[in-house]
Scaffold this motif. Structure first.
Motif, PDB file in Angstrom:
ATOM      1  N   PRO A 144      36.484  41.522  20.662  1.00 21.76           N
ATOM      2  CA  PRO A 144      36.993  41.244  19.313  1.00 21.76           C
ATOM      3  C   PRO A 144      37.077  42.497  18.446  1.00 21.76           C
ATOM      4  CG  PRO A 144      35.201  39.761  19.900  1.00 21.76           C
ATOM      5  CD  PRO A 144      35.199  40.867  20.900  1.00 21.76           C
ATOM      6  N   ILE A 145      36.201  43.477  18.700  1.00 17.92           N
ATOM      7  CA  ILE A 145      36.250  44.665  17.847  1.00 17.92           C
ATOM      8  C   ILE A 145      36.995  45.824  18.503  1.00 17.92           C
ATOM      9  CG2 ILE A 145      34.203  44.088  16.488  1.00 17.92           C
ATOM     10  CD1 ILE A 145      32.614  45.953  18.261  1.00 17.92           C
ATOM     11  N   ILE A 180      31.311  52.233  22.941  1.00 22.93           N
ATOM     12  CA  ILE A 180      29.932  52.603  23.282  1.00 22.93           C
ATOM     13  C   ILE A 180      29.795  54.057  23.705  1.00 22.93           C
ATOM     14  CG2 ILE A 180      27.959  52.237  24.789  1.00 22.93           C
ATOM     15  CD1 ILE A 180      28.573  49.313  24.814  1.00 22.93           C
ATOM     16  N   THR A 198      31.518  40.724  28.713  1.00 25.07           N
ATOM     17  CA  THR A 198      30.081  40.479  28.593  1.00 25.07           C
ATOM     18  C   THR A 198      29.465  41.251  27.443  1.00 25.07           C
ATOM     19  OG1 THR A 198      29.595  42.212  30.165  1.00 25.07           O
ATOM     20  CG2 THR A 198      29.736  39.994  31.031  1.00 25.07           C
ATOM     21  N   LYS A 199      30.025  42.416  27.127  1.00 23.16           N
ATOM     22  CA  LYS A 199      29.461  43.157  26.000  1.00 23.16           C
ATOM     23  C   LYS A 199      29.991  42.634  24.682  1.00 23.16           C
ATOM     24  CE  LYS A 199      28.435  47.299  28.572  1.00 23.16           C
ATOM     25  NZ  LYS A 199      29.047  48.469  29.197  1.00 23.16           N
ATOM     26  N   GLN A 200      30.806  41.602  24.739  1.00 27.14           N
ATOM     27  CA  GLN A 200      31.329  40.977  23.514  1.00 27.14           C
ATOM     28  C   GLN A 200      32.082  41.984  22.666  1.00 27.14           C
ATOM     29  OE1 GLN A 200      30.229  37.684  22.069  1.00 27.14           O
ATOM     30  NE2 GLN A 200      29.829  37.215  24.192  1.00 27.14           N
ATOM     31  N   LEU A 201      32.736  42.958  23.333  1.00 27.16           N
ATOM     32  CA  LEU A 201      33.369  44.006  22.558  1.00 27.16           C
ATOM     33  C   LEU A 201      34.854  43.765  22.347  1.00 27.16           C
ATOM     34  CD1 LEU A 201      31.450  46.996  24.069  1.00 27.16           C
ATOM     35  CD2 LEU A 201      31.387  46.233  21.714  1.00 27.16           C
ATOM     36  N   PRO A 212      29.154  55.021  15.474  1.00 28.92           N
ATOM     37  CA  PRO A 212      27.855  54.567  15.982  1.00 28.92           C
ATOM     38  C   PRO A 212      27.447  53.177  15.493  1.00 28.92           C
ATOM     39  CG  PRO A 212      27.576  56.352  14.394  1.00 28.92           C
ATOM     40  CD  PRO A 212      29.040  56.224  14.642  1.00 28.92           C
ATOM     41  N   VAL A 213      27.872  52.801  14.298  1.00 26.03           N
ATOM     42  CA  VAL A 213      27.441  51.505  13.772  1.00 26.03           C
ATOM     43  C   VAL A 213      28.120  50.362  14.497  1.00 26.03           C
ATOM     44  CG1 VAL A 213      27.375  50.032  11.742  1.00 26.03           C
ATOM     45  CG2 VAL A 213      26.907  52.474  11.527  1.00 26.03           C
ATOM     46  N   PHE A 214      29.414  50.490  14.731  1.00 28.13           N
ATOM     47  CA  PHE A 214      30.143  49.381  15.338  1.00 28.13           C
ATOM     48  C   PHE A 214      30.366  49.559  16.830  1.00 28.13           C
ATOM     49  CE2 PHE A 214      31.475  49.515  10.872  1.00 28.13           C
ATOM     50  CZ  PHE A 214      31.027  48.256  10.494  1.00 28.13           C
ATOM     51  N   SER A 215      29.966  50.703  17.390  1.00 30.83           N
ATOM     52  CA  SER A 215      30.140  50.990  18.823  1.00 30.83           C
ATOM     53  C   SER A 215      31.590  51.075  19.242  1.00 30.83           C
ATOM     54  CB  SER A 215      29.457  49.932  19.695  1.00 30.83           C
ATOM     55  OG  SER A 215      28.118  49.842  19.384  1.00 30.83           O
ATOM     56  N   ARG A 216      32.537  51.107  18.312  1.00 34.10           N
ATOM     57  CA  ARG A 216      33.932  51.122  18.737  1.00 34.10           C
ATOM     58  C   ARG A 216      34.562  52.481  18.415  1.00 34.10           C
ATOM     59  NH1 ARG A 216      35.659  46.887  14.147  1.00 34.10           N
ATOM     60  NH2 ARG A 216      35.308  48.227  12.370  1.00 34.10           N
ATOM     61  N   ARG A 249      30.949  60.642  22.990  1.00 29.72           N
ATOM     62  CA  ARG A 249      30.341  59.825  21.944  1.00 29.72           C
ATOM     63  C   ARG A 249      30.791  60.253  20.557  1.00 29.72           C
ATOM     64  NH1 ARG A 249      26.811  56.495  21.927  1.00 29.72           N
ATOM     65  NH2 ARG A 249      25.706  57.462  20.216  1.00 29.72           N
ATOM     66  N   PHE A 296      31.151  61.241  28.969  1.00 28.60           N
ATOM     67  CA  PHE A 296      30.966  60.550  27.690  1.00 28.60           C
ATOM     68  C   PHE A 296      31.647  61.341  26.576  1.00 28.60           C
ATOM     69  CE2 PHE A 296      26.999  57.693  28.190  1.00 28.60           C
ATOM     70  CZ  PHE A 296      27.455  57.270  29.421  1.00 28.60           C
ATOM     71  N   ARG A 306      34.274  56.918  27.156  1.00 24.16           N
ATOM     72  CA  ARG A 306      34.910  57.424  28.376  1.00 24.16           C
ATOM     73  C   ARG A 306      36.420  57.198  28.295  1.00 24.16           C
ATOM     74  NH1 ARG A 306      30.546  54.974  32.590  1.00 24.16           N
ATOM     75  NH2 ARG A 306      31.272  53.072  31.629  1.00 24.16           N
TER      76      ARG A 306
END
Lengths: 339, 584
Positions: free
Chosen positions: A303-304, A108, A298-301, A85-89, A80, A78, A111
């Motif tokens: 678009p961002i 998220i 599936t994580k809808q990620l 942290p707010v947008f997970s991107r 991180r 990871f 990796r």
């Protein structure tokens, strides 16, 4: 899933006119069928390009641990601190792509995508190659038996092929992979558990249910070959069936087998990706291309963090494309009449 | 209660609790006070006060939902959003005060004139209902219709959608329900000495019975109009709105009920002209419609998806129209005390110390998706107190403490175990991976096992025999209560009697006589403060066992289009108070 691929013409004949240009007469002497095909293939730059990409991919997959050590980070580590942290991107531009992380990092958990793509290639290629080997082995054996022996053998095998072709493979695969235990022994010989069991099962499902496609082609080829003069000659000289099958017919079938295998591999890569995408592939955190695509969707990620979808998508695209180009070139080289 | 179709709510066993008008711990992040004072729009404004207070009438309020409600029959639904929404047309005996902040947790009379009058040591509860309340067809509501509604929703094989608390608490013998037994007098659990009096007979002292009656199951149903499962097509209204049309699974519209009178209903208003619901719209589409203002509210109240979330949070003009409240859900991992080596408390402690809680928080979506949790009770429940038994620097885990615990457990080099997750819940899979990564640092090798969410509790993680066989040491799940109290939340996941052969939610299989006794005694304790004290003790005992690894107190991001009036987040339903909303 897999469309039967038309491979017409089996007997590979030298086409002197096509090959002769610019080659002096001496060189033609003693040239084998393989050499002639290779000569033709060499002229097909597109197929050659595909072949080079395939070779590089295989090398990259085999030497993934070394490459990752040199250029990336462990695939499960990871990072991180690279994630907003707010947008997970990833905080970095273009998904954190840079010298440190060649393909950027995963949203998220951060990796390294480069190493995950390389390790994912191992799974994809391993499953695709072994599954292809399995279908081709079954298909060749049963196809030759059906074509050569005819009669009730042919009827039984041909009906079995119909059954397999009508099988709702994808649904079955999902159900089966969902129901497997955490460990199992194969014929009491060796114990498999967790991921190795899942990989074995993926290979089995993809390979075992795809044999009728090549089986039909081989059956057709065998049907026409067994009426040829050289078979009659062998038989009149007292050759028995095993000799005729393996010494006379099989060498003449190498062309279609090789071509079909090369074209089956990309189909199997896609099928493995589809299964992983549907969540029945290898268990996390082991990376696989289909699984990475599935995560992005599936994580809808996407678009961002679009790179999260584009990178594994491109990996699948390039691999499938390269195998297909190589396969097409191989077919042309082995059977120029199909052009 | 359920937030989405796949979240399994509390089954019909022991739950309940009551109590408490004021929420014990207080939700620090959600402001508290809530005196109903109104105000303008700002981020999180609707969590503690009414945004855009107004008495303007008219307009059509449009709701959308991704799937379809389980049933619009007030007696046959188990969704929190429906317990909220059905108040448009169904008046229960009691309800939660329609006010922002902790005031919303107070139970107030709706159809009843006052709260229950207990007698016989808490085994008999008497209620008077208001006179002059009419159905949409003008006939008057009678006490017997409420008795009938409770009978049909709790004692029939047909209506199985809602909770069955009355079956559990009422002294009704083996009453077969009004569909099999046509004589309502055979239902001895409730007596109706006259048309305006209801007497509930309980099989055990239960001082906090009032909470049960806030459920829409106690809204009256005229026996002549009951069509069983089909009743949801047009439930007979007692509220300010009634069904105009209803195409099940597609859409419906509510219009003003001419026979509703504000004189008998001090809690509701009749602001908008129409209320419409469109079903089966995709989540991303719903977000876009809300942001564009073409529709007003997402009925399920589950909040914006990742893409819309990023859009809202990165724009100040959108962000001021959004709220980020706690949902009352706790996301956690349970360590199975019956699976080696987690039968040893030191091995459980190793997991508590090893876990990087910021990573699991990230898996669920970061700080917007939830605050890092350290207790068994979320701050929305009574009895919550803030403490952290397994504090680590920056919540990032402490390898040394974890290794010390492993040493004490006799597994100094770590061990192998499995993590069960719902395979189709990508956030739980991500949480599993985050846990796996944290545990690997101290030598604990965990393999993730994905199971289908539909059968997760009936066949897999909730089936102890399966858990033992497959050695599922770590089980990732989540929990939300039917009532916002410590008892309602904890009794199903920590009481030894909650352990079942299937659909078990005490997945850690915790059997602690001290916890059982505190829960049992607490439900019979009259004094509110004392009761809350007991729930806090249960919370601490659970955390001391180290079998529960809390991840986050879940939060959601709700968007309220700026043209809505009287919007506020209702703490009891954990979404906006729907019937109060009007349009500018």
């Amino acid at each position: 899933m897999t469309a039967p691929i038309e491979v017409s013409g089996s007997e590979v004949e030298a086409q002197p006119d096509a090959v002769l240009a610019g080659v002096d007469r001496k060189a033609i002497q003693g040239r084998s069928l393989g050499q002639i095909a290779w000569l033709r293939l060499k002229r097909d730059k597109v197929a050659l390009g595909g072949g080079v990409v395939v070779l590089l991919l295989i090398l990259a997959a085999v030497f993934a641990p070394v490459l990752v050590k040199l250029l990336g980070y462990p695939p499960d580590e990871f990072h991180r601190e690279l994630i907003d942290p707010v947008f997970s991107r990833p905080t970095g531009a273009y998904g954190g792509i840079g010298w440190d992380h060649l393909f950027g990092v995963e949203p998220i958990n951060g990796r390294d995508l480069f190493s995950r793509i390389l390790y994912g290639a191992r799974i994809s290629l391993l499953v695709a190659f072994l599954a292809t080997l399995l279908s081709v082995s079954i298909g060749v054996v049963l196809g030759m038996a059906a074509g050569y022996f005819g009669g009730w053998v042919d009827t039984v095998i041909a009906r079995a092929m119909d059954v397999f072709l009508a099988f709702p493979l994808l649904l079955f695969a999902i159900a089966l992979v969902g129901a497997i235990p955490s460990q199992a022994s194969i014929f009491g010989l060796f114990e498999l558990k967790d991921n190795s069991l899942r990989i074995a099962l993926l290979i089995f499902i993809i390979g075992f249910f795809n044999w009728p496609y090549i089986g039909r082609i081989i059956r057709g080829q065998t049907l026409s070959l067994r009426e040829r003069e050289f078979v009659d000659a062998a038989r009149s000289m007292g050759a028995r069936s095993p000799h005729i099958l393996f010494k006379e017919l099989l060498p003449n079938l190498i062309g279609p087998i090789l071509v079909y295998s090369t074209l089956l591999i990309p189909t199997n890569i896609l099928f493995e990706a589809a299964l992983s995408f549907l969540g029945v592939g290898v268990a996390p955190p082991t990376p696989s291309w289909g699984g990475m695509l599935s995560d992005a969707v599936t994580k809808q990620l996407y678009p961002i963090a679009p790179h999260f979808m584009i990178v594994p998508g491109l990996a699948i695209f390039i691999t499938v494309m390269a195998f297909n180009l190589l396969g097409d070139g191989l077919r042309d080289a082995l059977d120029p009449r199909a052009r | 209660m359920k937030r989405t179709k796949t979240t399994v709510g509390v089954a019909l066993s022991a739950v309940l609790a009551l109590g408490l008008a004021a929420c014990g711990g207080g939700s620090d992040d959600n402001g508290g006070g809530g005196d109903g004072g109104g105000g303008g729009s700002a981020f999180d404004a609707a969590v503690s006060k009414v945004v855009n207070p107004s008495t303007k009438t008219g307009g059509t309020l449009k709701y959308v939902i991704t799937d379809a409600p389980d049933s619009m029959d007030p007696g046959n639904t188990y969704y929190a959003y429906n317990w909220d929404f059905t108040r448009y047309f169904a008046r229960a005996l009691l309800t939660f005060d329609p006010k922002p902040g902790e005031a919303g947790l107070k139970v107030v009379p709706d159809l009843a004139e006052g709260l229950g009058q207990p007698s016989d040591g808490g085994k008999t509860w008497t209620y008077k209902i208001r006179k002059g309340v009419k159905y949409e067809d003008g006939t008057e509501v009678k006490a017997e219709d409420i008795k009938y509604a409770v009978a049909r929703s709790n004692y029939t094989d047909e209506l199985q959608g809602g909770p069955h608390y009355f079956t559990q608490y009422l002294a009704a013998g083996d009453y077969k329900g009004p569909y099999k037994d046509k004589n309502l007098d055979d239902f001895k659990g409730i007596e109706t000495p006259d048309d305006h009096t209801l007497v509930f007979k309980l099989n055990q002292p239960f001082y906090e019975f009032d909470y049960l009656l806030t459920n829409p199951q106690t809204s009256p149903v005229p026996k002549a109009k009951d069509t069983g499962l089909k009743y949801q097509e047009h439930p007979v209204s007692t509220g300010p709105y009634m069904f105009e049309n209803h195409s099940i699974g597609k859409s419906f519209a509510l219009v003003k009920n001419p026979n509703w009178s504000a004189a008998t209903d001090p809690l509701r208003k009749q602001l908008v002209d129409r209320v419409e619901l469109t079903m089966k719209v995709t989540g991303a589409d719903i977000d876009n419609r809300l942001l564009a203002g073409t529709e007003h509210l997402m009925l399920a109240g589950t909040g914006a998806e990742a893409a819309a979330r990023a859009k809202i949070l990165s724009s100040d003009s959108l962000k001021k129209n959004a709220d980020n409240p706690l949902t009352g859900f706790l996301r956690y991992a349970m360590l199975s005390t019956k699976v080696k080596p987690f039968d040893n408390i030191e091995c459980r402690k190793a997991v508590q110390y090893a876990l990087d809680r910021t990573a699991t928080q990230g898996a669920y979506g970061g700080p917007v998706a939830g605050d890092i949790a350290t207790t068994a009770l979320p701050p929305t429940e009574t009895g919550y107190t803030k403490y952290d038994l397994y504090a680590t620097p920056g919540n990032k885990g402490d390898v040394n403490k974890a290794k010390t615990a492993l040493q004490a457990c006799g597994q100094p080099n770590g061990f192998e175990t499995n993590i069960a997750v719902r395979g189709d819940r990508d956030k739980e899979v991500a949480a599993g991976e985050a846990m796996q990564q944290s545990l690997a640092k101290v030598g604990i090798k965990a393999q993730i096992k994905k199971y289908p969410s539909g059968d997760y509790s009936s066949q897999y993680a909730g089936k102890p025999a399966f858990v033992h066989k497959e050695k599922l040491g770590i089980i990732i799940a989540g929990w939300g209560s039917d009532w916002p109290t410590g008892f309602g939340f904890l009794s199903q996941i920590a009481h030894s009697k909650a352990i079942k052969d299937s659909s078990n939610y005490n997945e850690m299989e915790l059997e602690d006589p001290a916890i059982d006794k505190l829960l049992d005694d607490g439900a019979k304790t009259e004094d509110i403060a004392q009761r809350e004290q007991m729930w806090s003790q249960v919370d601490k005992k659970i955390m001391e066992s180290a079998a529960l690894v809390p991840f986050i107190y879940e939060k959601t991001l709700l968007y309220r289009p700026p043209n809505l009036t009287n919007v506020y987040f209702h703490l009891a339903y954990k979404m906006y108070d729907y019937p109060s909303i009007g349009l500018q």
